[in-house]
Design a protein around this motif. Structure first.
Motif, PDB file in Angstrom:
ATOM      1  N   PHE A  82      16.623  27.412 -53.510  1.00  0.00           N
ATOM      2  CA  PHE A  82      16.221  27.534 -52.111  1.00  0.00           C
ATOM      3  C   PHE A  82      16.706  28.881 -51.578  1.00  0.00           C
ATOM      4  CE2 PHE A  82      17.260  23.218 -53.335  1.00  0.00           C
ATOM      5  CZ  PHE A  82      16.033  22.586 -53.144  1.00  0.00           C
ATOM      6  N   VAL A  83      15.785  29.648 -51.031  1.00  0.00           N
ATOM      7  CA  VAL A  83      16.097  30.989 -50.536  1.00  0.00           C
ATOM      8  C   VAL A  83      16.440  30.865 -49.056  1.00  0.00           C
ATOM      9  CG1 VAL A  83      15.305  33.365 -50.330  1.00  0.00           C
ATOM     10  CG2 VAL A  83      14.476  31.929 -52.217  1.00  0.00           C
ATOM     11  N   LEU A  84      17.676  31.191 -48.699  1.00  0.00           N
ATOM     12  CA  LEU A  84      18.201  30.896 -47.375  1.00  0.00           C
ATOM     13  C   LEU A  84      18.082  32.041 -46.381  1.00  0.00           C
ATOM     14  CD1 LEU A  84      21.471  29.053 -48.481  1.00  0.00           C
ATOM     15  CD2 LEU A  84      19.180  28.098 -48.095  1.00  0.00           C
ATOM     16  N   ARG A  85      17.914  33.254 -46.883  1.00  0.00           N
ATOM     17  CA  ARG A  85      17.832  34.438 -46.029  1.00  0.00           C
ATOM     18  C   ARG A  85      16.736  35.354 -46.567  1.00  0.00           C
ATOM     19  NH1 ARG A  85      22.318  35.574 -43.003  1.00  0.00           N
ATOM     20  NH2 ARG A  85      22.046  37.814 -43.277  1.00  0.00           N
ATOM     21  N   PRO A  86      16.238  36.285 -45.758  1.00  0.00           N
ATOM     22  CA  PRO A  86      15.242  37.224 -46.289  1.00  0.00           C
ATOM     23  C   PRO A  86      15.729  37.849 -47.595  1.00  0.00           C
ATOM     24  CG  PRO A  86      15.401  37.459 -43.923  1.00  0.00           C
ATOM     25  CD  PRO A  86      16.494  36.498 -44.320  1.00  0.00           C
ATOM     26  N   TRP A  87      14.884  37.773 -48.622  1.00  0.00           N
ATOM     27  CA  TRP A  87      15.306  38.074 -49.997  1.00  0.00           C
ATOM     28  C   TRP A  87      14.507  39.234 -50.555  1.00  0.00           C
ATOM     29  CZ3 TRP A  87      12.675  37.999 -54.695  1.00  0.00           C
ATOM     30  CH2 TRP A  87      13.469  37.981 -55.851  1.00  0.00           C
ATOM     31  N   LYS A  88      15.213  40.130 -51.238  1.00  0.00           N
ATOM     32  CA  LYS A  88      14.591  41.212 -51.988  1.00  0.00           C
ATOM     33  C   LYS A  88      15.271  41.285 -53.334  1.00  0.00           C
ATOM     34  CE  LYS A  88      13.368  46.122 -51.702  1.00  0.00           C
ATOM     35  NZ  LYS A  88      13.479  47.361 -50.876  1.00  0.00           N
ATOM     36  N   PHE A  89      14.493  41.413 -54.392  1.00  0.00           N
ATOM     37  CA  PHE A  89      15.070  41.353 -55.735  1.00  0.00           C
ATOM     38  C   PHE A  89      16.000  42.519 -56.021  1.00  0.00           C
ATOM     39  CE2 PHE A  89      14.677  42.443 -60.332  1.00  0.00           C
ATOM     40  CZ  PHE A  89      15.430  41.392 -60.806  1.00  0.00           C
ATOM     41  N   ARG A  90      17.121  42.213 -56.620  1.00  0.00           N
ATOM     42  CA  ARG A  90      17.983  43.213 -57.233  1.00  0.00           C
ATOM     43  C   ARG A  90      18.504  42.607 -58.524  1.00  0.00           C
ATOM     44  NH1 ARG A  90      23.900  43.542 -54.264  1.00  0.00           N
ATOM     45  NH2 ARG A  90      24.480  41.355 -54.509  1.00  0.00           N
ATOM     46  N   HIS A  91      18.813  43.446 -59.499  1.00  0.00           N
ATOM     47  CA  HIS A  91      19.314  42.960 -60.780  1.00  0.00           C
ATOM     48  C   HIS A  91      20.752  42.491 -60.614  1.00  0.00           C
ATOM     49  CE1 HIS A  91      16.020  43.910 -63.516  1.00  0.00           C
ATOM     50  NE2 HIS A  91      15.782  44.929 -62.726  1.00  0.00           N
ATOM     51  N   GLU A  92      21.011  41.273 -61.071  1.00  0.00           N
ATOM     52  CA  GLU A  92      22.343  40.673 -60.966  1.00  0.00           C
ATOM     53  C   GLU A  92      22.686  39.991 -62.285  1.00  0.00           C
ATOM     54  OE1 GLU A  92      22.325  39.516 -56.230  1.00  0.00           O
ATOM     55  OE2 GLU A  92      21.412  38.141 -57.686  1.00  0.00           O
ATOM     56  N   ASP A  93      23.946  40.065 -62.678  1.00  0.00           N
ATOM     57  CA  ASP A  93      24.401  39.441 -63.918  1.00  0.00           C
ATOM     58  C   ASP A  93      25.698  38.690 -63.675  1.00  0.00           C
ATOM     59  OD1 ASP A  93      26.873  41.127 -64.775  1.00  0.00           O
ATOM     60  OD2 ASP A  93      25.356  42.644 -64.302  1.00  0.00           O
ATOM     61  N   THR A 138      14.068  35.645 -60.071  1.00  0.00           N
ATOM     62  CA  THR A 138      14.089  36.910 -60.791  1.00  0.00           C
ATOM     63  C   THR A 138      12.665  37.452 -60.892  1.00  0.00           C
ATOM     64  OG1 THR A 138      15.044  38.078 -62.686  1.00  0.00           O
ATOM     65  CG2 THR A 138      13.815  36.056 -63.163  1.00  0.00           C
ATOM     66  N   VAL A 139      12.542  38.706 -61.311  1.00  0.00           N
ATOM     67  CA  VAL A 139      11.236  39.374 -61.375  1.00  0.00           C
ATOM     68  C   VAL A 139      10.977  39.854 -62.800  1.00  0.00           C
ATOM     69  CG1 VAL A 139       9.915  41.388 -60.609  1.00  0.00           C
ATOM     70  CG2 VAL A 139      11.247  40.058 -58.948  1.00  0.00           C
ATOM     71  N   TYR A 140       9.748  39.635 -63.275  1.00  0.00           N
ATOM     72  CA  TYR A 140       9.313  40.098 -64.584  1.00  0.00           C
ATOM     73  C   TYR A 140       8.079  40.987 -64.439  1.00  0.00           C
ATOM     74  CZ  TYR A 140      12.093  36.207 -66.512  1.00  0.00           C
ATOM     75  OH  TYR A 140      13.113  35.339 -66.841  1.00  0.00           O
ATOM     76  N   GLU A 141       7.905  41.888 -65.405  1.00  0.00           N
ATOM     77  CA  GLU A 141       6.632  42.578 -65.570  1.00  0.00           C
ATOM     78  C   GLU A 141       5.814  41.790 -66.588  1.00  0.00           C
ATOM     79  OE1 GLU A 141       6.649  46.805 -66.110  1.00  0.00           O
ATOM     80  OE2 GLU A 141       8.551  47.022 -65.021  1.00  0.00           O
TER      81      GLU A 141
END
Length: 220
Positions: A82-93, A138-141
């Protein structure tokens, strides 16, 4: 970008319904549900037969969405996110794979899949593979992802961790957001994910309905 949600049918589509409502915080185009068919009329459904291996099943669902014409870059999330706030993808590990394997949370089939992924990456020359096993979108090509899935057909691996190590970009470390017992997340938290037991918790059900009370356009 389209949003792809691999899906195994659950009672009343409860979690899926609220996960989709939370997409009010994500700039996106279509919502594609791949796998079982939900009772949410506005989504694009891509039917996929179930696989007993849940990792292989999720990958097959995502691949089917690619074959059905998903956008060239697309977001993958699951019905327990569940996305709770305006979201923009960034790479996270979550640090290195070896760090994760030394932790108490690495167990069972998931541990085996993680080790298999690490072995593939080391064989490919990735000296210090990172662990991307976060319960966040997450985002994929699309084309890169399809090529990777075809190359490793028949292998055991974790798709997200394999992909982001083989197509690396600068990444920031964060803790996972999965809750195994219900507690209200901090106001600053951007995403939360829940276990099956939390989904049955009445306090969580009240909270998520208060957070996203309006039906999404996909429900109407």
């Amino acid at each position: 970008m389209d949003v792809v949600i691999p899906y195994k049918k659950a009672h009343d589509d409860f979690e899926l319904r609220y996960a989709i409502r939370s997409l009010v915080n994500v700039t996106h185009d279509r919502v594609i549900v791949a796998g079982d068919k939900p009772d949410i009329p506005g989504v694009v459904h891509v039917p996929v037969a179930r696989n007993a291996n849940r990792y292989a099943s999720s990958t097959a669902n995502i691949l089917a969405a690619c074959a059905a014409g998903v956008s060239s870059r697309f977001i993958v999330m699951h019905d327990d996110i569940f996305v709770l706030r305006p979201w923009k993808f960034r790479h996270e590990d979550r640090g290195t794979i070896d760090e994760y394997l030394r932790s108490s949370s690495a167990a069972g089939q998931y541990r085996a899949q993680t080790r298999a992924t690490r072995d593939i990456l080391i064989a490919k020359g990735v000296e210090r593979p990172l662990f991307f096993g976060l319960h966040t979108p997450t985002v994929y090509e699309r084309d890169k992802l399809v090529a990777l899935i075809e190359e490793y057909a028949g292998h055991a691996y974790l798709l997200r961790t394999l992909y982001h190590n083989l197509h690396p970009q600068p990444s920031v470390r964060r803790d996972d957001v999965k809750l195994h017992r219900w507690s209200k997340p901090p106001r600053s938290q951007d995403v939360v994910s829940i276990s099956d037991s939390v989904a049955l918790d009445r306090a969580f059900c009240r909270w998520i309905d208060e957070r996203f009370p309006e039906p999404s356009p996909y429900e109407r």
